[in-house]
Design a protein around this motif. Structure first.
Motif, short mmCIF file in Angstrom:
data_model
loop_
_atom_site.label_atom_id
_atom_site.label_comp_id
_atom_site.label_asym_id
_atom_site.label_seq_id
_atom_site.Cartn_x
_atom_site.Cartn_y
_atom_site.Cartn_z
N SER A 79 0.92 -1.18 -0.13
CA SER A 79 -0.03 -0.01 -0.03
C SER A 79 0.85 1.26 0.00
O SER A 79 1.87 1.29 0.63
CB SER A 79 -0.91 0.00 1.16
N GLY A 259 -2.91 -6.21 1.42
CA GLY A 259 -2.32 -5.02 0.69
C GLY A 259 -1.04 -5.39 0.14
O GLY A 259 -0.42 -4.36 -0.26
N SER A 282 -7.58 -11.86 -5.54
CA SER A 282 -7.56 -10.73 -4.39
C SER A 282 -8.30 -11.16 -3.06
O SER A 282 -9.62 -11.67 -3.27
CB SER A 282 -7.84 -9.65 -4.89
N ARG A 284 -9.72 -9.09 -1.51
CA ARG A 284 -10.87 -8.12 -1.32
C ARG A 284 -11.46 -7.63 -2.62
O ARG A 284 -10.80 -8.10 -3.70
CB ARG A 284 -10.62 -6.78 -0.45
N ASP A 286 -12.05 -5.83 -5.93
CA ASP A 286 -11.34 -4.90 -6.63
C ASP A 286 -11.79 -4.89 -8.27
O ASP A 286 -12.39 -5.62 -8.57
CB ASP A 286 -9.82 -5.17 -6.30
N THR A 321 -4.33 -2.59 -9.71
CA THR A 321 -5.92 -2.80 -9.14
C THR A 321 -6.30 -1.28 -8.88
O THR A 321 -5.58 -0.22 -8.73
CB THR A 321 -5.71 -3.56 -7.98
N GLU A 323 -9.23 -0.06 -6.85
CA GLU A 323 -9.50 0.32 -5.48
C GLU A 323 -8.14 0.27 -4.56
O GLU A 323 -8.13 1.45 -3.91
CB GLU A 323 -10.44 -0.75 -4.71
N SER A 324 -7.26 -0.78 -4.57
CA SER A 324 -6.05 -0.91 -3.66
C SER A 324 -4.92 0.06 -4.28
O SER A 324 -4.13 0.29 -3.59
CB SER A 324 -5.95 -2.15 -3.45
#
Length: 334
Positions: A79, A259, A282, A284, A286, A321, A323-324
């Motif tokens: 991140s 992340g 992933s 999460r 995304d 990606t 969103e992240s």
């Protein structure tokens, strides 16, 4: 007064009698006696330990810098974090994408100029003329370094790509019909935007997109057929042509968890015309995006999703990606 005289007259303070004893010839008084052979190794050990402690202290200061804040780069694929460096002034103001501005004095500040040139086959070739700035793709995600970083390319305020060099090919399919504003903005390695006088360092150019199926010039160019997208069940990682997926030439498998990207992002060399399968899992929900090809694929949480594309354009294309905002890999098509 010498020692012999003091011994003869005695001590004036305590009235002690004069000393008559002298140390035997060839010996030293306790205050001047040399250390014994047994004491010497012990003293050398103490001196060595003190020297080692000093060296460790100096090494720690070098690694952390002033104030004890580390300035080494963390690996890409994690991140985006605020830089630990103290280059310029970090402002509360942000650019349109939510990145904070890093203000530096006008003298010697990064500069950018954007030139667009129609491509003979498709779209435009963009040239980023920079001054007091260098592209540093190998240290992206690290601390902010003076006059270094990357660029973001936006069309009408929507991010198209992250750029790591002075040239970028913009396909006609990425520009809808009509007049548009293309913006390029300079960023530090920590993803803060370089700024002067409270404004981000950027340049703009006007573009006019043609009707669907046509390029940016007078002659029409066929629109490539969109490659199929599919969701497949997990398979063992394959790099060359896979027997289980005979319709592709290369498979790239990536996992995003907490992340972080596994394996660490790198470059995958692909021959022009090869079909590439991007298999991403992933933890999460995304969206997968391949810049330059403008291909996207929804990533369900905890499930593997596969995007297949034909590498029909040469260049360096980033896979990330949305969103992240993680870089998963880079496709180098030759």
């Amino acid at each position: 007064m010498n020692r012999d005289h003091a011994d003869r007259i005695g001590c004036a303070t305590c009235a002690a009698p004069p000393s008559t004893a002298r140390p035997p010839s060839g010996t030293r008084s306790p205050s001047t006696a040399r250390p014994s052979s047994a004491d010497r190794p012990r003293r050398r050990t103490v001196r060595t330990a003190a020297l080692v402690a000093l060296l460790l202290l100096l090494a720690g200061g070098t690694a952390t810098g002033c104030g004890g804040r580390a300035t080494t780069h963390h690996k890409p694929g994690t991140s985006h974090e605020q830089a630990s460096g103290d280059v310029g002034t970090l402002l509360d103001a942000q650019d349109g994408a939510g990145h904070r501005l890093r203000q530096v004095p006008a003298q010697g500040a990064p500069e950018v100029r954007l030139t667009t040139r129609p491509d003979s086959e498709d779209g435009w070739n963009l040239q980023l003329g920079v001054k007091n700035f260098r592209f540093t793709p190998d240290s992206v995600g690290g601390a902010a370094l003076p006059g270094a970083g990357h660029a973001h390319l936006e069309l009408d305020g929507r991010k198209l790509a992250r750029v790591y060099g002075p040239w970028y090919h913009l396909s006609a399919g990425q520009v809808p019909e009509g007049a548009h504003t293309l913006t390029v903005r300079l960023y530090a390695d920590d993803h803060t935007a370089w700024a002067v006088g409270g404004k981000a360092v950027e340049a703009t150019a006007e573009l006019t997109g043609g009707p669907p199926g046509q390029g940016s010039h007078s002659h029409a160019t066929p629109t490539p057929t969109a490659p199929p997208q599919a969701t497949r069940t997990p398979q063992p990682a394959q790099t060359p042509r896979s027997a289980e997926t005979p319709d592709v030439d290369r498979t790239v498998t990536v996992t995003v968890r907490d992340g972080k990207v596994v394996p660490a992002p790198g470059r995958v060399e692909v021959g022009r015309g090869e079909r590439v399968a991007l298999r991403v899992t992933s933890d999460r929900a995304d969206t997968l995006h391949v810049h330059g090809y403008d291909k996207e694929l929804a990533l369900p949480a905890g499930q593997e999703a596969t995007l297949i594309l034909t590498a029909d354009r040469t260049g360096l294309f980033e896979v990330e990606t949305h969103e992240s905002d993680l870089v998963l890999t880079q496709l180098l098509v030759r």
